[in-house]
Design an enzyme around this catalytic site. Structure first.
Site, PDB file in Angstrom:
ATOM      1  N   ASN A   1      30.888  41.681  34.926  1.00 29.47           N
ATOM      2  CA  ASN A   1      31.750  42.482  35.970  1.00 29.47           C
ATOM      3  C   ASN A   1      33.058  42.154  34.964  1.00 29.47           C
ATOM      4  O   ASN A   1      33.802  41.387  34.935  1.00 29.47           O
ATOM      5  CB  ASN A   1      31.842  41.425  36.982  1.00 29.47           C
ATOM      6  CG  ASN A   1      32.831  41.849  37.912  1.00 29.47           C
ATOM      7  OD1 ASN A   1      33.627  43.011  37.785  1.00 29.47           O
ATOM      8  ND2 ASN A   1      33.203  41.082  38.886  1.00 29.47           N
TER       9      ASN A   1
ATOM     10  N   LYS B   1      35.866  43.720  35.887  1.00 27.87           N
ATOM     11  CA  LYS B   1      36.971  43.638  36.634  1.00 27.87           C
ATOM     12  C   LYS B   1      37.883  44.755  36.642  1.00 27.87           C
ATOM     13  O   LYS B   1      37.789  45.958  36.143  1.00 27.87           O
ATOM     14  CB  LYS B   1      37.498  42.287  36.951  1.00 27.87           C
ATOM     15  CG  LYS B   1      36.382  41.078  37.116  1.00 27.87           C
ATOM     16  CD  LYS B   1      37.069  39.630  37.595  1.00 27.87           C
ATOM     17  CE  LYS B   1      35.699  38.899  37.737  1.00 27.87           C
ATOM     18  NZ  LYS B   1      36.286  37.440  38.284  1.00 27.87           N
TER      19      LYS B   1
ATOM     20  N   HIS C   1      31.856  40.575  46.452  1.00 28.95           N
ATOM     21  CA  HIS C   1      32.432  39.499  45.461  1.00 28.95           C
ATOM     22  C   HIS C   1      33.678  38.797  46.362  1.00 28.95           C
ATOM     23  O   HIS C   1      34.595  39.564  46.944  1.00 28.95           O
ATOM     24  CB  HIS C   1      33.024  40.457  44.264  1.00 28.95           C
ATOM     25  CG  HIS C   1      33.424  39.337  43.248  1.00 28.95           C
ATOM     26  ND1 HIS C   1      34.684  38.769  43.141  1.00 28.95           N
ATOM     27  CD2 HIS C   1      32.654  39.067  41.971  1.00 28.95           C
ATOM     28  CE1 HIS C   1      34.654  37.907  42.065  1.00 28.95           C
ATOM     29  NE2 HIS C   1      33.468  38.224  41.497  1.00 28.95           N
TER      30      HIS C   1
ATOM     31  N   GLU D   1      36.637  38.212  45.301  1.00 25.02           N
ATOM     32  CA  GLU D   1      37.926  38.758  45.393  1.00 25.02           C
ATOM     33  C   GLU D   1      38.023  39.718  46.188  1.00 25.02           C
ATOM     34  O   GLU D   1      38.930  40.068  46.708  1.00 25.02           O
ATOM     35  CB  GLU D   1      38.036  39.257  43.885  1.00 25.02           C
ATOM     36  CG  GLU D   1      38.187  37.994  42.959  1.00 25.02           C
ATOM     37  CD  GLU D   1      37.676  38.374  41.401  1.00 25.02           C
ATOM     38  OE1 GLU D   1      37.725  37.502  40.554  1.00 25.02           O
ATOM     39  OE2 GLU D   1      37.445  39.748  41.076  1.00 25.02           O
TER      40      GLU D   1
ATOM     41  N   GLU E   1      28.203  32.766  43.611  1.00 23.58           N
ATOM     42  CA  GLU E   1      29.436  32.424  42.882  1.00 23.58           C
ATOM     43  C   GLU E   1      30.382  31.646  43.610  1.00 23.58           C
ATOM     44  O   GLU E   1      30.944  31.941  44.564  1.00 23.58           O
ATOM     45  CB  GLU E   1      30.111  33.790  42.661  1.00 23.58           C
ATOM     46  CG  GLU E   1      29.462  34.722  41.753  1.00 23.58           C
ATOM     47  CD  GLU E   1      30.443  35.648  41.259  1.00 23.58           C
ATOM     48  OE1 GLU E   1      30.413  35.897  39.894  1.00 23.58           O
ATOM     49  OE2 GLU E   1      31.226  36.541  41.928  1.00 23.58           O
TER      50      GLU E   1
ATOM     51  N   GLY F   1      37.052  32.289  37.460  1.00 21.62           N
ATOM     52  CA  GLY F   1      38.035  32.309  36.577  1.00 21.62           C
ATOM     53  C   GLY F   1      39.093  31.145  36.339  1.00 21.62           C
ATOM     54  O   GLY F   1      40.048  31.196  36.004  1.00 21.62           O
TER      55      GLY F   1
ATOM     56  N   SER G   1      32.854  31.268  35.620  1.00 21.03           N
ATOM     57  CA  SER G   1      32.932  30.673  34.419  1.00 21.03           C
ATOM     58  C   SER G   1      31.813  30.388  33.726  1.00 21.03           C
ATOM     59  O   SER G   1      31.529  29.381  32.772  1.00 21.03           O
ATOM     60  CB  SER G   1      33.756  29.225  34.545  1.00 21.03           C
ATOM     61  OG  SER G   1      34.964  29.579  35.304  1.00 21.03           O
TER      62      SER G   1
END
Length: 253
Positions: free
Chosen positions: A10, A12, A96, A98, A168, A174, A214
């Site tokens: 991904n 991003k 996701h 985010e 996730e 991150g 991560s």
């Protein structure tokens, strides 16, 4: 049953045109066809077509990071499933963290995206995961159960053949902190048990459940060796060909 593994990058909101093409080519050049392993990259919208052109004829698959649940229309700034397919994408990431927490997407919108994408012929990587506060409050399983039921509402057993679940934990995305192998396996096993309740054991055993958060070359092998971890959704480490390919190699056993 033996399941394939899927390693998906991904990207991003990173890369410009030339860098995206170079990265995709560097990954594709090192891949050999492996019936037990799928590898995909998910570039930003503007680069999907150019990346798809670069990797055409190689085992590397292409995905998108988001989609809008309509065939076409007056939806300024949005991208339809048919457009993604036309550009060369076969996968799309939906839900996701985010998009849930930063963009504030609702469960109902996420569910519409899942259903419409499947109906349009895209394969869906459906993301679920708890925040740190939820884990500390021992709410992990409740959160995962709720996100599975809301996001997959209206998806039948046949549709699940084109769904990948990506677990996730939000606290590991991150941050440089990843779930332990035990935490990852426990969450994945729980997700599979929930799928079995809804769709039956055969479907549950066939669905790929990726880990994301991560994932790096130095922890990939341990995570991917867990019985219910069927691959990885890779963020930062997918932006460099060598680190991404190291994770791909870790998935080969």
């Amino acid at each position: 049953m033996a399941r394939k593994k899927l390693i998906a990058g991904n990207w991003k909101m990173f890369t410009l045109s030339a860098g995206a093409a170079q990265l995709a080519k560097a990954v594709a050049d090192e891949l050999t066809a492996d019936e037990n392993l799928l590898v995909a990259v998910c570039p930003p919208f503007p680069w999907i077509a150019s990346v798809a052109a670069v990797v055409k004829g190689t085992p590397l698959l292409v995905g998108a990071q988001d989609v809008y649940p309509a065939k076409e229309g007056a939806f300024t700034g949005e991208v339809a499933p048919e457009m993604l397919l036309d550009a060369g994408a076969s996968y799309v990431i939906i839900g996701h963290s985010e998009r849930r927490h930063v963009i504030k997407e609702s469960d109902s919108l996420i569910n519409e995206k899942v259903k419409f994408s499947l109906a349009s012929g895209l394969k869906v990587i459906y993301c679920i995961g708890e925040t740190l506060a939820q884990r500390q409050a021992n709410e992990t399983n409740a959160v995962l159960e709720q996100q599975l039921s809301s996001g997959l509402a209206g998806v039948d057993a046949a549709g699940m053949a084109n769904v990948v679940i990506a677990y996730e934990p939000v606290w590991a995305i991150g941050t440089g902190v990843n779930a332990t192998t035990e935490q990852a396996q426990n969450a994945h096993a729980f997700v599979r048990s929930q799928l079995a309740k809804t769709y039956g054991e055969n479907v549950a055993q066939a669905v790929l459940i990726q880990y994301g958060g991560s994932v790096k070359p130095d922890n990939a092998k341990d995570l991917l060796s867990q019985p219910d971890v069927d691959g990885a959704l890779v963020g930062g480490a997918s932006l460099k060909a060598d680190s991404f390919l190291a994770i791909v190699r870790a998935a080969m056993g």
